[in-house]
Design an enzyme around this catalytic site. Structure first.
Site, mmCIF file in Angstrom:
data_model
loop_
_atom_site.group_PDB
_atom_site.id
_atom_site.type_symbol
_atom_site.label_atom_id
_atom_site.label_comp_id
_atom_site.label_asym_id
_atom_site.label_seq_id
_atom_site.Cartn_x
_atom_site.Cartn_y
_atom_site.Cartn_z
ATOM 1 N N ARG A 28 0.373 -0.936 0.056
ATOM 2 C CA ARG A 28 0.127 0.032 -0.014
ATOM 3 C C ARG A 28 0.434 1.341 0.178
ATOM 4 O O ARG A 28 1.881 1.477 0.492
ATOM 5 C CB ARG A 28 -0.733 -0.213 1.267
ATOM 6 C CG ARG A 28 -1.576 -1.696 1.122
ATOM 7 C CD ARG A 28 -3.265 -0.615 2.283
ATOM 8 N NE ARG A 28 -3.687 -2.390 2.047
ATOM 9 C CZ ARG A 28 -4.572 -2.703 1.059
ATOM 10 N NH1 ARG A 28 -5.392 -2.043 0.310
ATOM 11 N NH2 ARG A 28 -5.216 -3.772 1.502
ATOM 12 N N ASP A 29 0.185 2.359 -1.210
ATOM 13 C CA ASP A 29 1.428 3.560 -0.775
ATOM 14 C C ASP A 29 1.065 4.318 0.222
ATOM 15 O O ASP A 29 0.038 4.387 1.050
ATOM 16 C CB ASP A 29 0.749 4.795 -2.081
ATOM 17 C CG ASP A 29 1.814 5.965 -2.739
ATOM 18 O OD1 ASP A 29 2.046 5.344 -3.339
ATOM 19 O OD2 ASP A 29 1.599 6.536 -1.695
ATOM 20 N N ILE A 30 2.597 4.834 0.924
ATOM 21 C CA ILE A 30 1.977 5.599 2.322
ATOM 22 C C ILE A 30 1.784 6.685 2.211
ATOM 23 O O ILE A 30 0.825 6.911 3.318
ATOM 24 C CB ILE A 30 3.649 5.719 2.958
ATOM 25 C CG1 ILE A 30 3.940 5.701 4.102
ATOM 26 C CG2 ILE A 30 4.485 6.777 1.888
ATOM 27 C CD1 ILE A 30 5.562 5.856 4.210
ATOM 28 N N ASN A 86 4.748 6.602 -13.589
ATOM 29 C CA ASN A 86 5.233 7.883 -13.899
ATOM 30 C C ASN A 86 7.302 7.459 -14.384
ATOM 31 O O ASN A 86 7.792 6.782 -13.879
ATOM 32 C CB ASN A 86 5.731 8.472 -12.667
ATOM 33 C CG ASN A 86 3.461 8.893 -12.134
ATOM 34 O OD1 ASN A 86 3.036 9.758 -13.311
ATOM 35 N ND2 ASN A 86 3.201 8.917 -11.160
ATOM 36 N N GLU A 94 9.061 10.245 -8.354
ATOM 37 C CA GLU A 94 10.067 10.483 -7.201
ATOM 38 C C GLU A 94 10.481 9.183 -6.552
ATOM 39 O O GLU A 94 11.568 9.086 -6.417
ATOM 40 C CB GLU A 94 8.635 11.171 -6.328
ATOM 41 C CG GLU A 94 7.797 11.927 -6.391
ATOM 42 C CD GLU A 94 7.412 12.121 -5.468
ATOM 43 O OE1 GLU A 94 6.756 11.414 -4.742
ATOM 44 O OE2 GLU A 94 6.871 13.472 -5.620
ATOM 45 N N VAL A 95 10.317 7.886 -7.218
ATOM 46 C CA VAL A 95 11.251 6.977 -6.617
ATOM 47 C C VAL A 95 11.489 5.867 -7.749
ATOM 48 O O VAL A 95 11.060 5.920 -8.717
ATOM 49 C CB VAL A 95 9.764 5.892 -5.792
ATOM 50 C CG1 VAL A 95 11.485 4.633 -5.490
ATOM 51 C CG2 VAL A 95 9.935 6.573 -4.610
ATOM 52 N N HIS A 99 7.741 1.249 -10.710
ATOM 53 C CA HIS A 99 6.481 0.331 -9.928
ATOM 54 C C HIS A 99 5.138 1.532 -11.125
ATOM 55 O O HIS A 99 4.893 2.090 -11.180
ATOM 56 C CB HIS A 99 6.405 1.455 -8.290
ATOM 57 C CG HIS A 99 6.830 2.909 -8.661
ATOM 58 N ND1 HIS A 99 7.765 3.921 -9.124
ATOM 59 C CD2 HIS A 99 5.547 4.238 -8.625
ATOM 60 C CE1 HIS A 99 7.827 4.485 -9.101
ATOM 61 N NE2 HIS A 99 6.567 5.171 -8.655
ATOM 62 N N MET A 100 4.280 0.307 -10.665
ATOM 63 C CA MET A 100 2.998 0.845 -11.341
ATOM 64 C C MET A 100 1.740 0.726 -9.895
ATOM 65 O O MET A 100 1.752 0.664 -9.151
ATOM 66 C CB MET A 100 2.566 -0.798 -11.650
ATOM 67 C CG MET A 100 1.130 -0.694 -12.685
ATOM 68 S SD MET A 100 0.806 -1.847 -13.268
ATOM 69 C CE MET A 100 1.184 -2.039 -14.538
ATOM 70 N N HIS A 101 1.466 2.117 -10.482
ATOM 71 C CA HIS A 101 0.371 2.673 -9.277
ATOM 72 C C HIS A 101 -1.169 1.701 -9.417
ATOM 73 O O HIS A 101 -1.238 1.747 -10.155
ATOM 74 C CB HIS A 101 -0.192 4.267 -8.996
ATOM 75 C CG HIS A 101 1.613 4.783 -8.341
ATOM 76 N ND1 HIS A 101 0.967 5.581 -7.678
ATOM 77 C CD2 HIS A 101 1.847 5.399 -9.173
ATOM 78 C CE1 HIS A 101 2.423 6.059 -8.170
ATOM 79 N NE2 HIS A 101 3.031 5.705 -8.799
#
Ligand code: AMP
Length: 121
Positions: A28-30, A86, A94-95, A99-101
């Site tokens: 889970r995204d923070i 992104n 940013e990271v 990664h896939m949201h």
């Protein structure tokens, strides 16, 4: 260069992990932007979408099958959701570990925010 996501893969820092296999990890995204906001990442360190190679196709395909499974598990598959990757500055990355949201649980609105008057590009 390794990122905070490598530390999550190595279990050196905690994360709310919802799925793991030999190729991918999902947590889970923070700072969730929707009721469901999960990051699905390859275990391999691929910094950006620019860095994907032919040999990564199985890994990258796995991100989609994991996304579909999690969407079902989270109960958002039927209503729908959005998958976002992104890349670099203009993409808002940013990271620098690809990664896939997975975002869902509410209507997500238009694809992009309305352009600000101050923006020119
Ligand atoms: P991006 O802007 O596409 O690079 O997205 C990076 C995402 O990682 C953001 O949505 C952050 O909230 C999320 N994030 C950063 N650090 C962590 C962490 N330790 N655990 C979970 N999500 C994180």
């Amino acid at each position: 260069m390794s990122t905070i996501f490598s530390k999550i893969i190595a279990k050196e820092i905690p994360a709310d992990i919802v799925y793991e296999d030999e190729l991918a990890l999902a947590f889970r995204d923070i700072a969730p932007q929707a009721p469901v906001h999960i990051l699905i990442i390859p275990k391999k360190e691929i910094p950006t979408a620019n860095d994907v190679a032919d040999g990564d196709e199985a890994t990258l395909g796995r991100l989609f099958t994991v996304a579909a499974k999690i969407a079902r598990d989270e109960g958002i598959a039927e209503n729908g959701y959005r998958l976002i990757v992104n890349c670099n500055e203009h993409g808002g990355q940013e990271v620098f570990h690809l990664h896939m949201h997975l975002l869902g649980g509410r209507r997500l609105g238009p694809m992009l925010a309305r352009k600000l008057a101050s923006e020119d590009g």
